[in-house]
Design an enzyme around this catalytic site. Structure first.
Site, PDB file in Angstrom:
ATOM      1  N   PHE A 188      47.525  53.597 -90.081  1.00  0.00           N
ATOM      2  CA  PHE A 188      48.317  54.079 -89.135  1.00  0.00           C
ATOM      3  C   PHE A 188      48.611  53.434 -88.132  1.00  0.00           C
ATOM      4  CE2 PHE A 188      47.063  56.699 -85.377  1.00  0.00           C
ATOM      5  CZ  PHE A 188      48.497  57.273 -85.022  1.00  0.00           C
ATOM      6  N   ASP A 214      46.675  44.167 -96.538  1.00  0.00           N
ATOM      7  CA  ASP A 214      46.136  45.314 -96.595  1.00  0.00           C
ATOM      8  C   ASP A 214      45.420  45.687 -97.977  1.00  0.00           C
ATOM      9  OD1 ASP A 214      46.440  47.992 -94.497  1.00  0.00           O
ATOM     10  OD2 ASP A 214      45.478  48.154 -96.525  1.00  0.00           O
ATOM     11  N   TYR A 265      28.899  51.695 -86.400  1.00  0.00           N
ATOM     12  CA  TYR A 265      30.303  51.382 -86.072  1.00  0.00           C
ATOM     13  C   TYR A 265      30.323  50.582 -84.826  1.00  0.00           C
ATOM     14  CZ  TYR A 265      35.184  51.561 -86.159  1.00  0.00           C
ATOM     15  OH  TYR A 265      36.686  51.177 -86.326  1.00  0.00           O
TER      16      TYR A 265
END
Ligand code: UDP
Length: 347
Positions: free
Chosen positions: A29, A49, A172
């Site tokens: 995104f 990617d 995270y």
């Protein structure tokens, strides 16, 4: 052609000198907007990617541009990383695990994806620096590094306040904190030029609700005529920034010498509760829609812990670049609604 050679050959002609940027996670995104904006500024752009959470369709507007190339692969592949950084001038490292939902269900993947490739990239950039070329690195970090800091405004020099290791959510933030420590260590020990950006809640068209993000989920539900699901009491607070404002800040930071070796909050500092966000989406789409409430345990897991309030102090960003966000929340919601409708029509 090698970048430095290209620059020498073209420096006296009327052509602008083109920088070559590598964007890891560039089909995601945020990365896809970054690719578009760099191409618009005449950069040569290579995106790498693995399409695990990103999608090449996000790159539709640049895919055929003569200055753009796409490489399908993972930045955990040492040979590939060495090859990719061999002729670039800048690296934007955005490849990472996305969304608290994924972190809750796949913590091993989160920790490994966030730490190892950063180490690999820094290592390869050091190799280039030793060969005489300093490639600047933008490291995409996250507001998750603050953990559940109870302060009303979060400054870059604040303490990191994580919950226990038995709760996967905090892995995270902790893994992103390790990335930051590593990047800053490469600056301290080797003067490798780095810039660290801590993204707060970034939203905009193209963001999928698949990984739990609240705004695309609300908009998708509203357009389908379904009730909007608000977690807990909805009084948790976030600040939502449009992806174009965020990407603009990233590029400006990379162009600003005084930003080197700095850590920057990037996002919006206009707080809104999740309940208010739901009401605003309903007002924009269909005033007859309902809101339903769901516990965190039902939405995620019994051991999920949320962050109650997350508001950045943007003083450092404002002191360093000309930060003038173009989108208020209402305009952001309008943009996401309009572009989601357009996407659904195309599908
Ligand atoms: N949330 C919600 N409904 C949803 C998805 C998320 O109420 O369908 C809440 C979530 O519990 C959190 C906030 O919205 O309090 C923001 O969630 P998101 O995953 O977008 O980002 P976070 O700030 O948690 O990283």
């Amino acid at each position: 052609m090698h970048c430095e050679l290209w620059a020498i050959l073209h420096s006296s002609s009327e052509h602008p000198i083109v920088k070559h940027a590598l964007i890891t996670g560039g089909a995601g995104f945020i990365g896809s907007y970054l690719a578009e904006m760099l191409i618009a500024r005449d950069y040569r752009v290579t995106v790498v990617d693995d399409e695990s959470t990103g999608a090449v369709e996000n790159l539709a507007t640049v895919r055929d541009h003569f200055n753009f190339s796409f490489v399908h692969g993972t930045v955990a592949d040492k040979t590939l990383v060495r090859h990719l950084v061999s002729d670039v001038d800048e690296v934007y490292h955005l490849a990472a695990a996305v969304g608290v939902q994924l972190i809750q269900t796949a913590p091993i993947h989160t920790i490994e994806t966030n730490i190892y490739p950063t180490e690999l990239i820094l290592n390869e950039l050091l190799r280039r620096k030793r060969d005489g070329y300093a490639v600047k690195l933008f490291l995409a970090s996250s507001s998750e590094v603050y953990g559940k800091n109870p302060k009303p405004l979060w400054c870059e020099d604040d303490d990191l306040v994580f919950g226990p290791t038995t709760r996967p959510r905090w892995s995270y933030g902790a893994s992103k904190a390790i990335d930051e420590f590593l990047a800053l260590a490469y600056w301290r020990q080797h003067r490798l030029p780095i810039v660290i950006g801590r993204f707060f809640n970034v939203v905009g068209p193209r963001q999928t609700g698949r990984y739990g993000m609240v705004l695309p989920r609300f908009v998708e539900a509203a357009l389908a005529g379904r009730p909007l699901t608000v977690h807990d009491d909805g009084h948790q607070v976030r600040c939502f920034a449009h992806v174009l404002d965020v990407v603009h800040s990233v590029i400006e930071l990379m162009e600003t010498d005084s930003a080197t070796a700095g850590v920057f909050n990037i996002g919006s500092d206009q707080p809104v509760s999740i309940l208010q966000l739901a009401k605003s989406v309903i007002a924009a789409v269909n005033p007859n829609l309902e809101i339903v409430f769901q516990s965190y345990a039902e939405a995620y897991d019994h051991d999920f812990e949320d962050v109650r309030s997350r508001i950045p102090d943007l003083s450092r960003l404002r002191r360093t670049i000309h930060f003038r966000p173009a989108f208020e929340l209402e305009a952001i919601i309008r943009d996401v609604v309009d572009q989601t409708i357009a996407r659904l029509r195309r599908a």
